[in-house]
Write a protein that holds these residues in place. Structure first.
Motif, PDB file in Angstrom:
ATOM      1  N   ILE A 158      -2.642  16.360   7.997  1.00 34.42           N
ATOM      2  CA  ILE A 158      -4.094  16.270   8.124  1.00 34.42           C
ATOM      3  C   ILE A 158      -4.646  15.429   6.969  1.00 34.42           C
ATOM      4  CG2 ILE A 158      -6.219  17.553   8.486  1.00 34.42           C
ATOM      5  CD1 ILE A 158      -3.900  18.068  10.496  1.00 34.42           C
ATOM      6  N   CYS A 159      -5.262  14.310   7.311  1.00 36.43           N
ATOM      7  CA  CYS A 159      -5.770  13.392   6.291  1.00 36.43           C
ATOM      8  C   CYS A 159      -6.836  14.071   5.446  1.00 36.43           C
ATOM      9  CB  CYS A 159      -6.339  12.138   6.961  1.00 36.43           C
ATOM     10  SG  CYS A 159      -6.932  10.895   5.787  1.00 36.43           S
ATOM     11  N   THR A 160      -6.826  13.786   4.178  1.00 35.07           N
ATOM     12  CA  THR A 160      -7.788  14.395   3.255  1.00 35.07           C
ATOM     13  C   THR A 160      -9.125  13.668   3.238  1.00 35.07           C
ATOM     14  OG1 THR A 160      -6.792  13.088   1.467  1.00 35.07           O
ATOM     15  CG2 THR A 160      -6.007  15.338   1.758  1.00 35.07           C
ATOM     16  N   HIS A 161      -9.293  12.690   4.139  1.00 38.40           N
ATOM     17  CA  HIS A 161     -10.586  12.017   4.253  1.00 38.40           C
ATOM     18  C   HIS A 161     -11.496  12.782   5.209  1.00 38.40           C
ATOM     19  CE1 HIS A 161     -13.065   8.427   5.871  1.00 38.40           C
ATOM     20  NE2 HIS A 161     -13.680   8.971   4.858  1.00 38.40           N
ATOM     21  N   VAL A 162     -11.236  12.679   6.536  1.00 41.77           N
ATOM     22  CA  VAL A 162     -12.035  13.425   7.507  1.00 41.77           C
ATOM     23  C   VAL A 162     -11.176  14.224   8.478  1.00 41.77           C
ATOM     24  CG1 VAL A 162     -14.050  11.921   7.405  1.00 41.77           C
ATOM     25  CG2 VAL A 162     -12.198  11.390   8.997  1.00 41.77           C
TER      26      VAL A 162
ATOM     27  N   LEU B 189       2.580   6.370   4.244  1.00 38.82           N
ATOM     28  CA  LEU B 189       1.981   7.063   5.379  1.00 38.82           C
ATOM     29  C   LEU B 189       0.591   6.484   5.599  1.00 38.82           C
ATOM     30  CD1 LEU B 189       2.914  10.836   4.869  1.00 38.82           C
ATOM     31  CD2 LEU B 189       3.632   9.327   6.716  1.00 38.82           C
ATOM     32  N   LEU B 190       0.270   6.154   6.853  1.00 36.56           N
ATOM     33  CA  LEU B 190      -0.994   5.503   7.165  1.00 36.56           C
ATOM     34  C   LEU B 190      -1.808   6.372   8.123  1.00 36.56           C
ATOM     35  CD1 LEU B 190      -2.792   2.921   7.020  1.00 36.56           C
ATOM     36  CD2 LEU B 190      -1.580   2.116   9.055  1.00 36.56           C
ATOM     37  N   CYS B 191      -3.073   6.572   7.789  1.00 40.82           N
ATOM     38  CA  CYS B 191      -3.992   7.262   8.692  1.00 40.82           C
ATOM     39  C   CYS B 191      -4.620   6.216   9.614  1.00 40.82           C
ATOM     40  CB  CYS B 191      -5.082   7.998   7.920  1.00 40.82           C
ATOM     41  SG  CYS B 191      -6.314   8.785   8.991  1.00 40.82           S
TER      42      CYS B 191
ATOM     43  N   HIS C 268      -9.089   5.529   9.432  1.00 46.68           N
ATOM     44  CA  HIS C 268      -9.820   4.737   8.438  1.00 46.68           C
ATOM     45  C   HIS C 268      -8.879   4.077   7.440  1.00 46.68           C
ATOM     46  CE1 HIS C 268     -12.521   8.023   9.827  1.00 46.68           C
ATOM     47  NE2 HIS C 268     -13.303   7.004  10.039  1.00 46.68           N
ATOM     48  N   GLN C 269      -7.591   3.985   7.819  1.00 47.91           N
ATOM     49  CA  GLN C 269      -6.584   3.237   7.060  1.00 47.91           C
ATOM     50  C   GLN C 269      -6.321   3.779   5.657  1.00 47.91           C
ATOM     51  OE1 GLN C 269      -9.007   1.319   9.067  1.00 47.91           O
ATOM     52  NE2 GLN C 269      -7.351   1.767  10.489  1.00 47.91           N
ATOM     53  N   SER C 270      -6.556   5.063   5.433  1.00 48.33           N
ATOM     54  CA  SER C 270      -6.111   5.645   4.167  1.00 48.33           C
ATOM     55  C   SER C 270      -4.584   5.594   4.127  1.00 48.33           C
ATOM     56  CB  SER C 270      -6.590   7.095   4.044  1.00 48.33           C
ATOM     57  OG  SER C 270      -7.990   7.153   3.909  1.00 48.33           O
ATOM     58  N   THR C 271      -4.041   5.194   2.992  1.00 45.55           N
ATOM     59  CA  THR C 271      -2.597   5.002   2.860  1.00 45.55           C
ATOM     60  C   THR C 271      -2.074   5.853   1.713  1.00 45.55           C
ATOM     61  OG1 THR C 271      -2.876   2.726   3.629  1.00 45.55           O
ATOM     62  CG2 THR C 271      -0.759   3.294   2.628  1.00 45.55           C
TER      63      THR C 271
ATOM     64  N   PRO D  79     -10.278   5.367   2.011  1.00 41.24           N
ATOM     65  CA  PRO D  79     -11.340   6.250   1.526  1.00 41.24           C
ATOM     66  C   PRO D  79     -10.905   7.658   1.138  1.00 41.24           C
ATOM     67  CG  PRO D  79     -11.415   6.122   3.918  1.00 41.24           C
ATOM     68  CD  PRO D  79     -10.347   5.157   3.476  1.00 41.24           C
ATOM     69  N   ALA D  80      -9.665   8.057   1.453  1.00 41.05           N
ATOM     70  CA  ALA D  80      -9.228   9.404   1.076  1.00 41.05           C
ATOM     71  C   ALA D  80      -9.312   9.566  -0.437  1.00 41.05           C
ATOM     72  CB  ALA D  80      -7.825   9.661   1.577  1.00 41.05           C
ATOM     73  N   SER D  81      -9.683  10.769  -0.885  1.00 43.48           N
ATOM     74  CA  SER D  81      -9.937  10.970  -2.319  1.00 43.48           C
ATOM     75  C   SER D  81      -8.854  11.773  -3.023  1.00 43.48           C
ATOM     76  CB  SER D  81     -11.281  11.682  -2.508  1.00 43.48           C
ATOM     77  OG  SER D  81     -11.276  12.943  -1.851  1.00 43.48           O
ATOM     78  N   ARG D  82      -7.900  12.341  -2.281  1.00 43.57           N
ATOM     79  CA  ARG D  82      -6.848  13.115  -2.944  1.00 43.57           C
ATOM     80  C   ARG D  82      -5.563  13.026  -2.132  1.00 43.57           C
ATOM     81  NH1 ARG D  82      -6.212  18.530  -1.062  1.00 43.57           N
ATOM     82  NH2 ARG D  82      -7.493  18.936   0.791  1.00 43.57           N
ATOM     83  N   PRO D  83      -4.407  13.335  -2.753  1.00 46.80           N
ATOM     84  CA  PRO D  83      -3.120  13.243  -2.058  1.00 46.80           C
ATOM     85  C   PRO D  83      -3.025  14.267  -0.928  1.00 46.80           C
ATOM     86  CG  PRO D  83      -2.818  13.332  -4.440  1.00 46.80           C
ATOM     87  CD  PRO D  83      -4.243  13.669  -4.176  1.00 46.80           C
ATOM     88  N   LEU D  84      -2.074  14.030  -0.021  1.00 47.90           N
ATOM     89  CA  LEU D  84      -1.789  15.013   1.014  1.00 47.90           C
ATOM     90  C   LEU D  84      -1.098  16.221   0.388  1.00 47.90           C
ATOM     91  CD1 LEU D  84      -0.343  12.668   3.804  1.00 47.90           C
ATOM     92  CD2 LEU D  84      -2.620  13.705   3.748  1.00 47.90           C
TER      93      LEU D  84
END
Length: 355
Positions: A279-283, A297-299, A302-305, A318-323
């Motif tokens: 589960i991505c930590t962005h949205v 790993l690519l979401c 919104h292309q968080s990597t 745009p993710a702000s913290r690690p998985l």
């Protein structure tokens, strides 16, 4: 015969002089004589233009429709509370949807009818003709646009007719109340921090393949492979979708020398096999694209990597913290099992959390 042929041109010329000149266009004949612009049709006054009493009556009718919209919107909220949906009771679902839908529909319908009645009976109805012209974003154009808006305000009476204005504003405010109540009720009943901090993972829980539920042996996870994983107890859960949205995991195997585990997490992997929240930590989108060569790993939303070799830290997007990482090991039979639950909440970072 000769006399007849000689008379034909004379007859034709006489006809040409007596009729307007025409231009042939295929089979159609188009007259070239100009015609007079008939202009606008005569303006007919409405009854509200003639009788001040009728004008006031129409204004009251418009306001009444707007006030009815407020009542229907409030009734929709009341119906949502009065007819709650009970688990397993399809009759309660029908009643809830019926009265909630009627309230919202009648509220919106009252606003629509009121707005149409307002424009038909009270707003100016004088016919006008405007020439089309190119518009430019100059200061003069913007000033003219402001003048047009001001004129529209005066002509519609929005600023002058306080009863209509206030009832319309009240109807628009009340109309969103059912939506606010419904969407608020979709949220968790408890603190999101508590809900997202705990999943089905616990010590000794087997990692299984999504969606079959087949246990995974460490020896079956080859170098560079990736598995979509769920906890073994998920398929027996009453809240399968809700729990899967929190517990879904991506399992990968890397060369142990490529991993750079932070202090205290050296034993969270097994011979290069690591497991991270899907589960991505962005949205909250599912992170499901694994680049074997780069270990990224690519979401897809919104292309968080995330870099798997660096504890899935964010390297782009745009993710702000690690998985969050799931600590894993093997049981006596060589099957992969969890050492514990996640040590931090899963999911989007916009939830309020006690860090």
């Amino acid at each position: 015969m000769a006399d007849h042929d000689d008379e034909a041109p004379a007859t034709g010329s006489a006809v040409e002089k007596s009729e307007p000149q025409k231009i042939s266009a295929g089979t159609a004949v188009i007259p070239t004589d100009p015609f007079e612009n008939p202009g606008e049709p005569p303006h007919r006054l409405r009854i509200t233009d003639k009788d001040p009493a009728e004008e006031k009556k129409a204004a009251r009718q418009v306001s009444t429709l707007f006030f009815l919209s407020i009542i229907f919107s409030c009734l929709a909220v009341a119906a949502y509370i009065a007819f709650p949906i009970k688990e397993g009771d399809t009759g309660s679902i029908r009643l809830n949807n019926l009265f909630l839908g009627l309230g919202i529909a009648l509220g919106l319908l009252s606003i629509g009818i009121g707005a149409v009645h307002w424009s038909k009976t009270l707003m100016p109805a004088q016919e006008i003709t405007e020439m089309r012209h190119l518009t430019k974003g100059s200061d003069a154009t913007r000033a003219k646009a402001a003048e047009v808006f001001e004129l529209g305000n005066k002509e519609s009476g929005f600023g002058r007719r306080s009863l209509i204005r206030n009832s319309l504003i009240g109807a628009m405010v009340a109309f969103v109340l059912p939506g606010v109540v419904i969407f608020r009720d979709l949220g968790p009943k408890v603190d999101p921090n508590v809900v997202l901090r705990h999943t089905l993972w616990k010590k000794g829980m087997h990692l299984t393949i999504d969606p079959t539920g087949t246990r995974i042996k460490a020896s079956d996870v080859t170098l560079g492979s990736a598995f979509h994983v769920i906890p073994e107890s998920l398929l027996k859960s009453d809240d399968l979708l809700e729990e899967k949205a929190k517990a879904a995991v991506l399992l990968m195997r890397l060369n142990p020398d490529d991993l750079h585990e932070p202090k205290g997490r050296e034993n969270w992997q097994y011979n290069g096999i690591v497991a991270y929240s899907k589960i991505c930590t962005h949205v909250g989108c599912p992170v499901a694209l694994y680049e074997q060569q780069t270990h990224h790993l690519l979401c897809p939303c919104h292309q968080s990597t995330f870099d798997v070799t660096e504890n899935c830290k964010v390297i782009f997007g745009p993710a702000s913290r690690p998985l969050p990482q799931l600590p894993i090991t093997v049981d006596a039979d060589g099957y992969l099992v969890a050492q514990s639950d996640f040590h931090e909440p899963v999911g989007p970072s916009f939830w309020e959390r006690d860090r």
